[in-house]
Design a protein around this motif. Structure first.
Motif, PDB file in Angstrom:
ATOM      1  N   LYS A   4      22.503  50.924  22.049  1.00 43.23           N
ATOM      2  CA  LYS A   4      22.575  49.458  22.103  1.00 43.23           C
ATOM      3  C   LYS A   4      22.224  48.946  23.495  1.00 43.23           C
ATOM      4  O   LYS A   4      21.618  47.894  23.643  1.00 43.23           O
ATOM      5  N   VAL A   5      22.605  49.691  24.518  1.00 45.58           N
ATOM      6  CA  VAL A   5      22.246  49.324  25.890  1.00 45.58           C
ATOM      7  C   VAL A   5      20.734  49.418  26.068  1.00 45.58           C
ATOM      8  O   VAL A   5      20.107  48.537  26.656  1.00 45.58           O
ATOM      9  N   GLU A   7      18.497  49.054  23.717  1.00 42.88           N
ATOM     10  CA  GLU A   7      17.928  47.927  22.976  1.00 42.88           C
ATOM     11  C   GLU A   7      18.043  46.632  23.779  1.00 42.88           C
ATOM     12  O   GLU A   7      17.119  45.816  23.792  1.00 42.88           O
ATOM     13  N   ARG A   8      19.180  46.446  24.427  1.00 45.98           N
ATOM     14  CA  ARG A   8      19.385  45.233  25.242  1.00 45.98           C
ATOM     15  C   ARG A   8      18.406  45.203  26.406  1.00 45.98           C
ATOM     16  O   ARG A   8      17.835  44.161  26.710  1.00 45.98           O
ATOM     17  N   SER A  11      15.030  44.316  25.093  1.00 42.14           N
ATOM     18  CA  SER A  11      14.978  42.894  24.742  1.00 42.14           C
ATOM     19  C   SER A  11      14.824  42.010  25.969  1.00 42.14           C
ATOM     20  O   SER A  11      14.325  40.887  25.874  1.00 42.14           O
ATOM     21  N   LEU A  12      15.236  42.524  27.131  1.00 42.88           N
ATOM     22  CA  LEU A  12      15.093  41.782  28.389  1.00 42.88           C
ATOM     23  C   LEU A  12      13.751  42.063  29.067  1.00 42.88           C
ATOM     24  O   LEU A  12      13.478  41.549  30.141  1.00 42.88           O
ATOM     25  N   SER A  54      30.064  43.697  23.156  1.00 38.57           N
ATOM     26  CA  SER A  54      28.924  43.001  23.790  1.00 38.57           C
ATOM     27  C   SER A  54      29.130  42.863  25.294  1.00 38.57           C
ATOM     28  O   SER A  54      28.176  42.940  26.066  1.00 38.57           O
ATOM     29  N   ILE A  57      28.232  46.260  26.751  1.00 37.63           N
ATOM     30  CA  ILE A  57      26.778  46.452  26.773  1.00 37.63           C
ATOM     31  C   ILE A  57      26.168  45.724  27.950  1.00 37.63           C
ATOM     32  O   ILE A  57      25.380  46.290  28.716  1.00 37.63           O
ATOM     33  N   ASP A  58      26.525  44.453  28.128  1.00 35.12           N
ATOM     34  CA  ASP A  58      25.995  43.688  29.260  1.00 35.12           C
ATOM     35  C   ASP A  58      26.421  44.283  30.596  1.00 35.12           C
ATOM     36  O   ASP A  58      25.641  44.327  31.544  1.00 35.12           O
ATOM     37  N   VAL A  61      24.278  47.285  31.260  1.00 42.35           N
ATOM     38  CA  VAL A  61      22.936  46.839  31.651  1.00 42.35           C
ATOM     39  C   VAL A  61      22.946  46.358  33.097  1.00 42.35           C
ATOM     40  O   VAL A  61      22.074  46.714  33.890  1.00 42.35           O
ATOM     41  N   LEU A 116      25.755  39.379  34.017  1.00 40.82           N
ATOM     42  CA  LEU A 116      25.890  40.578  33.186  1.00 40.82           C
ATOM     43  C   LEU A 116      27.174  41.350  33.469  1.00 40.82           C
ATOM     44  O   LEU A 116      27.776  41.924  32.564  1.00 40.82           O
TER      45      LEU A 116
END
Length: 131
Positions: A4-5, A7-8, A11-12, A54, A57-58, A61, A116
């Motif tokens: 998931k990290v 993917e994040r 996405s950025l 979430s 995850i942030d 990141v 973040l």
């Protein structure tokens, strides 16, 4: 959580090396482990609650990007902040983010990292007292 990290980050617009032995792979795994340990230590829980997923995850990141920049492995000027929302309005509350041209890529990056990394107010609901 590692996937998931990833993917994040994608996405950025952050390109990652797919090699498992790459620096990115190690730094990313380390950022996830550090974030997980930090949240578990602050909440006294063995696993990250779903409500903090979430946030975790942030935070991972943010840790990854901060570490890469600190090591000189990230060119901040190459990041695209044009997709970042400039202004949010809800009723009579108005928040404007520092994404204007007058801010350097470095300043935009620093603001994004602070966003973040969250603060520990998010953890309060999930804290468990231990003796």
């Amino acid at each position: 959580m590692l996937e998931k990290v990833r993917e994040r980050l994608v996405s950025l617009g952050i390109a990652l090396s797919n090699e498992p032995s790459s620096t990115d792979g190690f730094l990313l795994s380390f950022a996830v482990k550090k974030t997980t340990d930090h949240i578990n230590n602050q909440t006294n829980l063995d696993a990250i609650p779903q409500g903090l997923e979430s946030v975790a995850i942030d935070m991972a990141v943010g840790e990854f990007l901060f570490t890469k920049k600190s090591m000189g492995l990230l060119d901040v000027s190459s990041l695209d902040f044009s997709s970042v929302v400039k202004q949010v309005q809800d009723g009579d509350t108005n928040v404007e983010y520092a994404v204007d041209a007058k801010f350097s890529p470095e300043q935009k990056f620093e603001s994004f990292i602070v966003y973040l990394q969250h603060n520990e107010v998010d953890f309060v609901r999930y804290r468990v007292l231990t003796w």
